[in-house]
Design a protein around this motif. Structure first.
Motif, PDB file in Angstrom:
ATOM      1  N   VAL A 116       0.867  -1.179   0.000  1.00 38.60           N
ATOM      2  CA  VAL A 116       0.000   0.000   0.000  1.00 38.60           C
ATOM      3  C   VAL A 116       0.904   1.228   0.000  1.00 38.60           C
ATOM      4  O   VAL A 116       1.461   1.590   1.026  1.00 38.60           O
ATOM      5  N   PRO A 117       1.077   1.879  -1.140  1.00 38.40           N
ATOM      6  CA  PRO A 117       2.024   2.995  -1.227  1.00 38.40           C
ATOM      7  C   PRO A 117       1.461   4.261  -0.591  1.00 38.40           C
ATOM      8  O   PRO A 117       0.286   4.324  -0.197  1.00 38.40           O
ATOM      9  N   GLN A 118       2.301   5.276  -0.491  1.00 45.58           N
ATOM     10  CA  GLN A 118       1.814   6.566  -0.047  1.00 45.58           C
ATOM     11  C   GLN A 118       0.742   7.039  -1.029  1.00 45.58           C
ATOM     12  O   GLN A 118       0.874   6.884  -2.240  1.00 45.58           O
ATOM     13  N   LYS A 119      -0.325   7.636  -0.491  1.00 47.22           N
ATOM     14  CA  LYS A 119      -1.481   7.956  -1.332  1.00 47.22           C
ATOM     15  C   LYS A 119      -1.160   8.981  -2.413  1.00 47.22           C
ATOM     16  O   LYS A 119      -1.858   9.053  -3.418  1.00 47.22           O
ATOM     17  N   ASN A 120      -0.088   9.763  -2.238  1.00 50.40           N
ATOM     18  CA  ASN A 120       0.236  10.762  -3.257  1.00 50.40           C
ATOM     19  C   ASN A 120       0.958  10.162  -4.458  1.00 50.40           C
ATOM     20  O   ASN A 120       1.344  10.875  -5.377  1.00 50.40           O
TER      21      ASN A 120
END
Length: 283
Positions: free
Chosen positions: A99-103
């Motif tokens: 789950v990567p950073q949302k940006n």
């Protein structure tokens, strides 16, 4: 049930995917060095996790938290050392959700929430195959678990920051992940959404899902995780919060960025005054 027994999942994986070694730890990292363009960002990292354990990876900005998660996910090859997930290298596992950073996602991309979550089923469905009724059921259950069912047919650009993080978690649930790697999922979210996100993650323990999360807030790491890995390019400490979050270890990792205040019970209230809370991506 969103998650199914490990034995059943292994049968579905077939020869193209790694079958879990029942005698192996969930995660084994030994002497790991990794980085970019022949320049190591992290060096000589070693630790093990049992199935279902929750690990917080903490450290100042630039400590290498994102690099470590990418190596665990198989997105970055080790320069030295090894990573084993249930006894095998990470690249052949379909049980790992990153789950990567949302940006890192273009939220203007025209896709509904339901279709975005269905992407988590791709490896289980197979290329060029249509989702089955079972796959649609799992997507609906995943959205329901994060309370996004009402938004299933909306475009992802309509979501708030907290809803975006819950959408990533829904995709991981739909993937039937047994190891979920979260990269700074709490950045930019308010306290209420922090609590909701942490409650969802805590519920994964009952499903025997192993969780590794990078974050800046040391108080959250201490109160919500079984173990902590304190990173500053090298591993400064690994173990329970009580053994890692000591004044001597913290000062070595954070230096002047840290304020440590003794409390009445002998513990330390820790506030990272200069090295946390930024929106920029860690390396």
């Amino acid at each position: 049930m969103i998650f199914q027994k490990r034995a059943a999942i292994s049968k579905r994986q077939g020869s193209d995917h790694a079958i879990h070694d029942a005698t192996a730890a969930a995660v084994v990292v030994h002497g790991l060095s990794a980085g970019y363009d022949s320049q190591p960002v992290i060096a000589d990292i070693s630790f093990e996790l049992r199935t279902g354990e929750r690990l917080a990876v903490v450290g100042p900005n630039g400590a290498g938290k994102s690099t470590l998660l990418k190596a665990l996910a198989g997105l970055l090859d080790p320069m030295k050392g090894k990573v084993l997930i249930h006894g095998h290298g990470p690249c052949r596992h379909i049980c790992i959700a990153y789950v990567p950073q949302k940006n890192t996602l273009d939220w203007r991309f025209p896709i509904t929430l339901a279709d975005f979550v269905m992407l988590g089923r791709t490896q289980r469905i197979g290329l060029l195959r249509k989702p089955r009724s079972q796959d649609h059921d799992i997507v609906r259950a995943s959205l329901d678990a994060v309370e996004l069912t009402a938004y299933a047919q909306r475009q992802i650009e309509a979501l708030s920051g907290g809803q975006q993080q819950r959408l990533f978690l829904a995709r991981a649930l739909a993937q039937e992940a047994e190891l979920i790697l979260f990269d700074e999922p709490l950045v930019g979210l308010d306290v209420h959404v922090h609590r909701e996100t942490l409650e969802l993650i805590a519920s994964l323990y009952r499903q025997e899902v192993t969780v590794i999360m990078s974050l800046h807030d040391l108080s959250i790491a201490a109160s919500h995780f079984d173990k902590i890995l304190l990173l500053r390019q090298e591993m400064m400490g690994f173990g329970t919060p009580k053994t890692v979050l000591t004044e001597n270890v913290l000062r070595r990792a954070y230096g002047s960025c840290l304020q440590v205040i003794p409390s009445e019970d002998g513990a330390f209230i820790v506030h990272d005054t200069a090295c946390s809370g930024g929106e920029h991506e860690d390396v």
